[in-house]
Design a protein around this motif. Sequence first.
Motif, short mmCIF file in Angstrom:
data_model
loop_
_atom_site.label_atom_id
_atom_site.label_comp_id
_atom_site.label_asym_id
_atom_site.label_seq_id
_atom_site.Cartn_x
_atom_site.Cartn_y
_atom_site.Cartn_z
N ARG A 140 81.19 -13.77 54.56
CA ARG A 140 81.23 -14.95 53.69
C ARG A 140 82.57 -15.08 52.98
O ARG A 140 83.10 -16.17 52.82
N ASP A 141 83.10 -13.93 52.54
CA ASP A 141 84.32 -13.96 51.71
C ASP A 141 85.06 -12.64 51.92
O ASP A 141 84.56 -11.58 51.52
N PRO A 142 86.26 -12.65 52.54
CA PRO A 142 86.98 -11.40 52.80
C PRO A 142 87.40 -10.65 51.54
O PRO A 142 87.78 -9.49 51.63
N ARG A 143 87.31 -11.30 50.38
CA ARG A 143 87.66 -10.63 49.13
C ARG A 143 86.42 -10.27 48.30
O ARG A 143 86.52 -9.92 47.13
N ALA A 144 85.27 -10.32 48.93
CA ALA A 144 84.03 -10.01 48.22
C ALA A 144 83.99 -8.53 47.83
O ALA A 144 84.43 -7.67 48.59
N PRO A 145 83.45 -8.21 46.65
CA PRO A 145 83.26 -6.79 46.29
C PRO A 145 82.24 -6.14 47.24
O PRO A 145 81.21 -6.74 47.55
N VAL A 146 82.56 -4.96 47.72
CA VAL A 146 81.68 -4.23 48.64
C VAL A 146 81.56 -2.79 48.17
O VAL A 146 82.36 -2.32 47.36
N GLY A 147 80.55 -2.08 48.69
CA GLY A 147 80.26 -0.74 48.19
C GLY A 147 80.48 0.40 49.14
O GLY A 147 80.82 1.51 48.72
N SER A 148 80.27 0.19 50.44
CA SER A 148 80.40 1.30 51.39
C SER A 148 81.86 1.59 51.70
O SER A 148 82.73 0.72 51.59
N VAL A 149 82.14 2.82 52.10
CA VAL A 149 83.52 3.21 52.41
C VAL A 149 84.10 2.39 53.56
O VAL A 149 85.21 1.86 53.45
N PRO A 150 83.40 2.27 54.71
CA PRO A 150 83.99 1.46 55.78
C PRO A 150 84.31 0.03 55.34
O PRO A 150 85.36 -0.52 55.69
N ALA A 151 83.41 -0.57 54.54
CA ALA A 151 83.64 -1.94 54.11
C ALA A 151 84.79 -2.03 53.11
O ALA A 151 85.57 -3.00 53.14
N ARG A 152 84.91 -1.06 52.24
CA ARG A 152 86.03 -1.08 51.29
C ARG A 152 87.36 -0.99 52.02
O ARG A 152 88.33 -1.68 51.68
N ILE A 153 87.40 -0.15 53.05
CA ILE A 153 88.65 -0.04 53.82
C ILE A 153 88.92 -1.33 54.59
O ILE A 153 90.05 -1.84 54.62
N VAL A 154 87.89 -1.88 55.22
CA VAL A 154 88.08 -3.14 55.96
C VAL A 154 88.53 -4.25 55.03
O VAL A 154 89.43 -5.03 55.36
N ALA A 155 87.93 -4.36 53.85
CA ALA A 155 88.35 -5.38 52.89
C ALA A 155 89.82 -5.20 52.52
O ALA A 155 90.59 -6.17 52.43
N GLY A 156 90.22 -3.94 52.32
CA GLY A 156 91.63 -3.67 52.01
C GLY A 156 92.55 -4.05 53.16
O GLY A 156 93.65 -4.57 52.93
N LEU A 157 92.12 -3.80 54.38
CA LEU A 157 92.94 -4.14 55.55
C LEU A 157 93.02 -5.65 55.74
O LEU A 157 94.07 -6.18 56.16
N LEU A 158 91.95 -6.35 55.44
CA LEU A 158 92.01 -7.81 55.50
C LEU A 158 93.04 -8.34 54.50
O LEU A 158 93.82 -9.25 54.82
N ALA A 159 93.05 -7.77 53.30
CA ALA A 159 94.03 -8.19 52.29
C ALA A 159 95.44 -7.82 52.73
O ALA A 159 96.39 -8.59 52.50
N ARG A 160 95.59 -6.68 53.36
CA ARG A 160 96.92 -6.25 53.81
C ARG A 160 97.44 -7.16 54.92
O ARG A 160 98.61 -7.52 54.95
N ARG A 161 96.56 -7.52 55.85
CA ARG A 161 96.97 -8.43 56.91
C ARG A 161 97.38 -9.78 56.33
O ARG A 161 98.41 -10.35 56.73
N ALA A 162 96.60 -10.29 55.39
CA ALA A 162 96.91 -11.59 54.80
C ALA A 162 98.26 -11.58 54.09
O ALA A 162 98.97 -12.59 54.07
N ALA A 163 98.64 -10.43 53.54
CA ALA A 163 99.92 -10.30 52.83
C ALA A 163 101.06 -9.89 53.75
O ALA A 163 102.21 -9.82 53.29
N ALA A 193 82.96 -6.56 63.58
CA ALA A 193 81.79 -7.35 63.19
C ALA A 193 82.14 -8.40 62.14
O ALA A 193 81.50 -9.45 62.08
N VAL A 194 83.16 -8.12 61.32
CA VAL A 194 83.57 -9.07 60.29
C VAL A 194 84.47 -10.15 60.87
O VAL A 194 84.30 -11.35 60.61
N ASP A 195 85.46 -9.73 61.66
CA ASP A 195 86.46 -10.65 62.21
C ASP A 195 86.94 -10.08 63.54
O ASP A 195 87.67 -9.08 63.56
#
Length: 455
Positions: A140-163, A193-195
């Motif tokens: 739904r939102d690549p910047r959404a707060p998440v709790g699991s380790v894999p998801a936290r890393i994926v969210a960080g990588l999405l932000a890194r790619r965008a930057a 699974a996310v992107d």
Amino acid sequence: MTATPLRRGPGAPPPVRAVHLGLGSFFRAHQAWYTDRAAEPWGIAAFTGRRPDLATALTTQDGLYTLVTRGPDGDRFDVVRSVVRAHAAADSDAWLTLLADPAVRVLTTTVTEAGYHRRPAGGLDTDHPQVAADLAALRRDPRAPVGSVPARIVAGLLARRAADAGPLALVPCDNLPDNGAALSEVVLALAAAVDPTLPDWIGAQVTTATTMVDRITPEPTAADRDTVRAATGTEDLAPVVTEPFSEWVVSGRFPGGRPAWEDAGAVLTDDVAPFEQRKLWLLNGAHSLLAYVGSVRGHATVAEAVADHRCLALLHGWWDVCTPHLSVSPDEVAAYCAALVQRFANPRIRHSLAQIATDGSQKLPVRFLPVLRWERTAGRLPEPAVTVLAAWLLHLQGAGAPVKDVRADELRALAAGEPAEVAPRVLSALDPALADDQELVRAVRDRAAELSGRR
């Protein structure tokens, strides 16, 4: 005498070039210590795994803390300066901002075996409620707060790619065989699974190292703060106590650079496997053996358990079983095990068996089952492995150390009843094939009855 608060002096701290996930005692005694001792200063921004308490305490003292190296003959006190920011797990904005920063080139993790959210046979457990919720949130939102380790890393990588922030090296530091491949597997699975376009970017910009880590680090106590205050005159809200021995073996590429960890004695190699097997089976396996057998026998610490002649005999028996399956020489194994006995027996390191007993369902499959399977293929039934499995069964029934496991409710239900009926159920929780091994099931059942005094 009034104690002085622990604070940084004049001058800027080192720039943040590394991020760490899993802010806790082991990280601060190990990876942060190695980074602190590297010639070129790298600042670390560290995030807790769950609770914010430690981040709050460290923030009040500018990330500084005292490392108490506790040898048999006395203590050494060093202030570690490499952690320059401490964040609570819930600080999602800081996490995404840091991983989108081109200056950050390394992400290390100490999240325990359970933090990978892997299925027993490997692969990401997408049925886990936290993983499933995180996957839906990131879709739904690549910047959404998440709790699991894999998801936290994926969210960080999405932000890194965008930057377009450049290359990043992931450095897992947990006690898993081939931990680099294990982390990469779950991160790539969630990323796809996310992107579906994210794995290709990860392949081009992100490398994953494989490591072996070793340093006995008990949970801190209030007495440790008193010790630091009396010895140094400083009020440290978050000291760490550890042993003199430390080992870190690292294999991998770091296209964006890394701290010179070898300055502090880290070993850079092309193959971690020999070091990894030696440590997982001989040290970590021994720890689990003492945690379950020792606590069932009434002991509270590693030093107490290793002083018990029955526990020590089991340790040597387990090491004898492992030796033929290791790729290092028998002489090296013997020297390593002799050093382990000395480390375990250090009376000034109060390493709690209850701490080690945590998450046995995640630890036993990597610390015992590979050797047990090889032994069973050869027609042998190793007594130390049988005893550990029996003691773990009793642990799940309430004997010895309290049960603290990511599968605790399920395991307690499986272990409810007499050993004769529960043994195959409990073994199946580690590997369904174990429940089909009738000779092993009978041996575990009988040993559990012996250990519990029921026969």
